[in-house]
Design a protein around this motif. Structure first.
Motif, PDB file in Angstrom:
ATOM      1  N   TYR A 189      -4.463  -3.760  -5.517  1.00  0.00           N
ATOM      2  CA  TYR A 189      -3.711  -4.222  -4.359  1.00  0.00           C
ATOM      3  C   TYR A 189      -3.619  -5.740  -4.397  1.00  0.00           C
ATOM      4  CZ  TYR A 189      -2.972  -5.311   0.658  1.00  0.00           C
ATOM      5  OH  TYR A 189      -2.519  -5.807   1.855  1.00  0.00           O
ATOM      6  N   ALA A 224      -7.036   0.961  -2.435  1.00  0.00           N
ATOM      7  CA  ALA A 224      -6.844   0.701  -3.862  1.00  0.00           C
ATOM      8  C   ALA A 224      -8.189   0.670  -4.582  1.00  0.00           C
ATOM      9  CB  ALA A 224      -6.119  -0.626  -4.055  1.00  0.00           C
ATOM     10  N   TYR A 256      -6.197  -3.314   3.915  1.00  0.00           N
ATOM     11  CA  TYR A 256      -6.083  -2.032   3.214  1.00  0.00           C
ATOM     12  C   TYR A 256      -7.176  -1.912   2.160  1.00  0.00           C
ATOM     13  CZ  TYR A 256      -4.109   1.660   0.285  1.00  0.00           C
ATOM     14  OH  TYR A 256      -3.916   2.804  -0.444  1.00  0.00           O
ATOM     15  N   ILE A 291       0.612   1.415  -4.057  1.00  0.00           N
ATOM     16  CA  ILE A 291      -0.745   1.915  -4.282  1.00  0.00           C
ATOM     17  C   ILE A 291      -0.848   3.425  -4.054  1.00  0.00           C
ATOM     18  CG2 ILE A 291      -3.163   1.640  -3.689  1.00  0.00           C
ATOM     19  CD1 ILE A 291      -1.772  -0.842  -4.965  1.00  0.00           C
ATOM     20  N   GLU A 292      -0.366   3.894  -2.922  1.00  0.00           N
ATOM     21  CA  GLU A 292      -0.534   5.310  -2.587  1.00  0.00           C
ATOM     22  C   GLU A 292       0.175   6.254  -3.559  1.00  0.00           C
ATOM     23  OE1 GLU A 292       0.428   5.646   1.547  1.00  0.00           O
ATOM     24  OE2 GLU A 292      -1.246   4.346   2.159  1.00  0.00           O
ATOM     25  N   PRO A 301       0.813  -1.220   0.000  1.00  0.00           N
ATOM     26  CA  PRO A 301       0.000   0.000   0.000  1.00  0.00           C
ATOM     27  C   PRO A 301       0.843   1.265   0.000  1.00  0.00           C
ATOM     28  CG  PRO A 301      -0.924  -1.602   1.520  1.00  0.00           C
ATOM     29  CD  PRO A 301       0.400  -2.154   1.064  1.00  0.00           C
TER      30      PRO A 301
END
Length: 237
Positions: free
Chosen positions: A199, A215, A212, A187-188, A183
């Motif tokens: 994700y 995503a 998380y 992803i971020e 993440p």
């Protein structure tokens, strides 16, 4: 006045390119590292491979550095003359030997290539390591570009590696889908750039809960990516 409209093919296709993280997304690097650590400690006459692996989680040397092995040996007063070099060779050999694609990875990547998508890798690994690992997995032919740490000299989550990949596949952020297990590092930063994200929960070895939800999509096996690719709304043109 003429106005450009999306073609039928553009409307049908959701993205023009798909980018992947490599380690722990395409294969289990952590598992390979643990197996390699087990081999090293047996060679050294110890029996704490899991403890050796914890040294690779120490940020002082880095996740890939064999200086972690040196520190492990020094703190246990194991002679490093000769034995350290042997330990490093064993570690490198066994780590690569234990790297194999996750189930469904080869099939999925092959099908995505067959659909005509541009594909690429964005990894914090060095070029030499990435080449060896992708070659070991038989995945090298499936990617148009491989962005490695030594090409940009900065690691994710910095935007630079992702921006270089976009440039090399000649795609805008909103035309791209990125698949990664982290993440924070995958992803971020992609979301900040406007890249849609997947994700790869199955590969996240460091989150305690794997809950998380930041995503756009979450998958528990690589083959689930194919359904996502087919069902995405059309990319903007």
């Amino acid at each position: 006045m003429n106005q450009d409209f999306p073609s039928r093919e553009t409307l049908k296709r959701s993205v023009n390119a798909i980018l992947f993280d490599m380690d722990n997304t395409l294969f289990d690097l952590v598992g390979a590292q643990v197996a390699a650590c087990d081999c090293v400690v047996r060679h050294l006459g110890h029996d704490d491979g899991d403890e050796l692996f914890t040294y690779f989680l120490n940020t002082s040397h880095g996740f890939e550095s064999t200086e972690n092995i040196r520190q492990y040996m020094q703190e246990r007063r194991i002679p490093t003359n000769g034995m350290y070099d042997d330990a490093c060779r064993i570690y490198a050999t066994e780590k690569l030997r234990h790297i194999t694609p996750y189930p469904g990875v080869t099939k999925t990547v092959r099908e995505i290539r067959g659909m005509g998508f541009a594909t690429g890798i964005v990894t914090d690994a060095e070029k030499a390591d990435a080449s060896l690992r992708l070659g070991k997995c038989g995945l090298s032919p499936f990617f148009d570009c491989v962005v490695t740490f030594d090409r940009v000299r900065i690691k994710k989550p910095a935007p630079d590696p992702f921006l270089l990949a976009l440039n090399e596949i000649r795609a805008r952020p909103d035309e791209v889908l990125f698949i990664g297990d982290s993440p924070r590092r995958d992803i971020e930063p992609c979301k900040k750039l406007g890249i849609r994200t997947v994700y790869a929960r199955y590969g996240d070895r460091f989150s305690k809960t794997r809950d998380y939800s930041g995503a756009d999509f979450v998958i528990d096996r690589m083959e689930d990516l194919l359904d996502i690719v087919k069902d995405l709304p059309a990319a903007r043109t």
